[in-house]
Motif scaffolding. Structure first.
Motif, short mmCIF file in Angstrom:
data_model
loop_
_atom_site.label_atom_id
_atom_site.label_comp_id
_atom_site.label_asym_id
_atom_site.label_seq_id
_atom_site.Cartn_x
_atom_site.Cartn_y
_atom_site.Cartn_z
N LEU A 161 0.83 -1.22 0.00
CA LEU A 161 0.00 0.00 0.00
C LEU A 161 0.86 1.26 0.00
O LEU A 161 0.45 2.29 -0.53
N THR A 174 -10.23 -3.05 6.96
CA THR A 174 -10.29 -1.60 7.23
C THR A 174 -10.77 -0.81 6.02
O THR A 174 -10.94 0.41 6.11
N GLU A 187 -8.96 -0.32 3.42
CA GLU A 187 -7.81 0.41 2.83
C GLU A 187 -7.27 -0.24 1.56
O GLU A 187 -6.43 0.34 0.88
N THR A 235 -9.13 3.33 -2.89
CA THR A 235 -9.32 2.39 -1.78
C THR A 235 -10.79 1.94 -1.81
O THR A 235 -11.66 2.65 -2.35
N ARG A 291 -3.03 -4.26 -2.84
CA ARG A 291 -3.19 -3.21 -3.88
C ARG A 291 -2.91 -3.79 -5.26
O ARG A 291 -1.96 -4.56 -5.43
#
Ligand code: NAD
Ligand code: DAU
Length: 339
Positions: free
Chosen positions: A134, A212, A214, A251, A282
């Motif tokens: 990330l 989360t 993210e 995200t 990612r």
């Protein structure tokens, strides 16, 4: 030319059928699909009106059936979209992913070899490259990035890619492979993040966000994926892999919030749930090769593609309501009930 589109009753395959019928009136399209939970003839309703389109129901892993079809039809081009495509399902039950994604592909390759197709194109995924950290936004997947898979789904897709390349090297089969980032747009099955958010938000239901929120995905409007495949099958170099993506990283939480805002729904619908096992952090594609070699350019950005997609779901409520009111309810309960 006669083009076989496998998996054409699913999300991207159906969009590709429509793309080809619109842009290549001279070509004949045969769709082969065995109509799993993800295949839907309603999606192809308008294609059935076109005399250049035909549908055949069958399993790409059924050798006898596939060979008979190839013998009869003499396809020029094969574009293989047919697959089990959902990562969460692959974590629950990997076996069908091996059967369809690997053995289905090798069956098609054998038939393509025997009946001399001029081009076999494999629709693959950026997930074969694994994930990127990330905190390294300078890193992207190129065609040289090593295969390094995380889930049973991506492992089966990677295995298929290796067979495709082996058939080129060993038997000289004229193949190409495309590896695309996350798609969104019309006819996207509501188990996947974007249609799940839209359909649940419209019904004022909670939006499950894994971990989360993210994790980053690189979103591409489906029509841009179709235009890229169309260029590759006509102008791409045999034996090559092409990455497809438009630099639209977001995200998951940004995606959810963007859609809730567009629909005028409150962020209180967001519910954080247990993370996906082995969840890739990612994905981010470097599309330089397809842009420079084939002149491909996406028409949409995330900011222009999302409103078009939301409008489509608002105007096609029946299409997705039929899905979520059917067997899908049991799926949702099983996957999210105790999460
Ligand atoms: P989907 O799940 O919506 O559709 C898959 C289609 O394949 C369905 O119509 C299903 O009935 C059919 N199918 C499944 N097993 C079959 C079999 N054994 N024989 C014949 N047909 C069968 O999938 P999608 O999202 O449209 O993805 C299509 C392809 O693109 C897949 O190969 C996937 O790996 C790849 N891909 C998807 C994305 C994405 O974001 N959705 C991104 C990159 C690559
Ligand atoms: O990158 C290409 C791949 O994109 C394709 O090869 C796959 O076929 C396709 O399904 C897609 O895989 P993802 O796993 O990225 O897509 P999905 O829509 O399942 O999830 C997107 C992100 O959202 C991922 O980080 C998981 C998260 N997620 C997903 C669901 C369904 C949630 O947070 N909540 C959810 O309920």
């Amino acid at each position: 030319m006669k083009i076989l589109v496998t998996g054409g009753a699913g999300f991207i395959g159906a969009n590709f059928v429509y793309y080809e019928l619109e842009h290549h009136h001279e070509d004949e399209i045969v769709c082969l699909d065995n109509l799993t939970y993800a295949g839907n003839l309603e999606t192809l309703k308008e294609a059935f009106d076109n005399p250049k389109f035909r549908f055949v129901k069958g399993d790409i892993a059924d050798r006898e059936f596939v060979f008979d079809l190839f013998e009869k039809e003499k396809f020029d081009i094969v574009v293989n979209f047919a697959a089990e495509s959902h990562v969460d399902r692959s974590i629950e039950d990997p076996e069908i992913f091996v059967k369809t994604n690997v053995m289905g592909t090798t069956t098609l390759l054998d038939a393509a070899k025997k009946y001399g197709v001029k081009r076999y194109h494999q629709v693959s995924t950026d997930e074969v490259y694994g994930d990127l950290p990330l905190d390294r936004t300078d890193l992207f997947f190129t065609e040289e990035t090593p295969i390094h898979t995380s889930s049973p789904y991506s492992s089966a897709k990677a295995a298929a890619d290796l067979f495709v390349l082996a058939y080129h090297r060993t038997y000289g089969l004229p193949v190409t492979i495309s590896r695309c980032s996350n798609n969104y747009g019309p006819y996207h099955f509501p188990e996947k993040l974007i249609p799940l958010i839209i359909s649940r938000a419209l019904n004022d239901e909670t939006i499950p966000v894994y971990g989360t929120g993210e994790n980053v995905r690189d979103w591409l409007y489906v029509e841009d994926h179709c235009s890229a495949i169309d260029l590759i099958i006509r102008n791409g170099r045999v034996g090559e892999v092409y990455n497809i993506g438009g630099h639209n990283e977001r995200t998951n939480l940004e995606v959810v919030k963007t859609i809730l805002r567009a629909l005028g729904k409150p962020e209180t619908l967001i519910t954080f749930v247990t993370d996906r096992k082995g969840h890739d952090l990612r994905y981010a594609i470097d599309p330089t090769k397809i842009e420079t070699e084939l002149g491909w350019k996406p028409k949409y950005t995330f900011d222009t593609g999302i409103p078009v997609t939301i409008d489509w779901y608002l105007n096609h409520r029946e299409w997705w309501e039929n899905i979520i009111n059917g067997e899908y309810q049991n799926y949702y309960e099983k996957m999210y009930g105790n999460r």
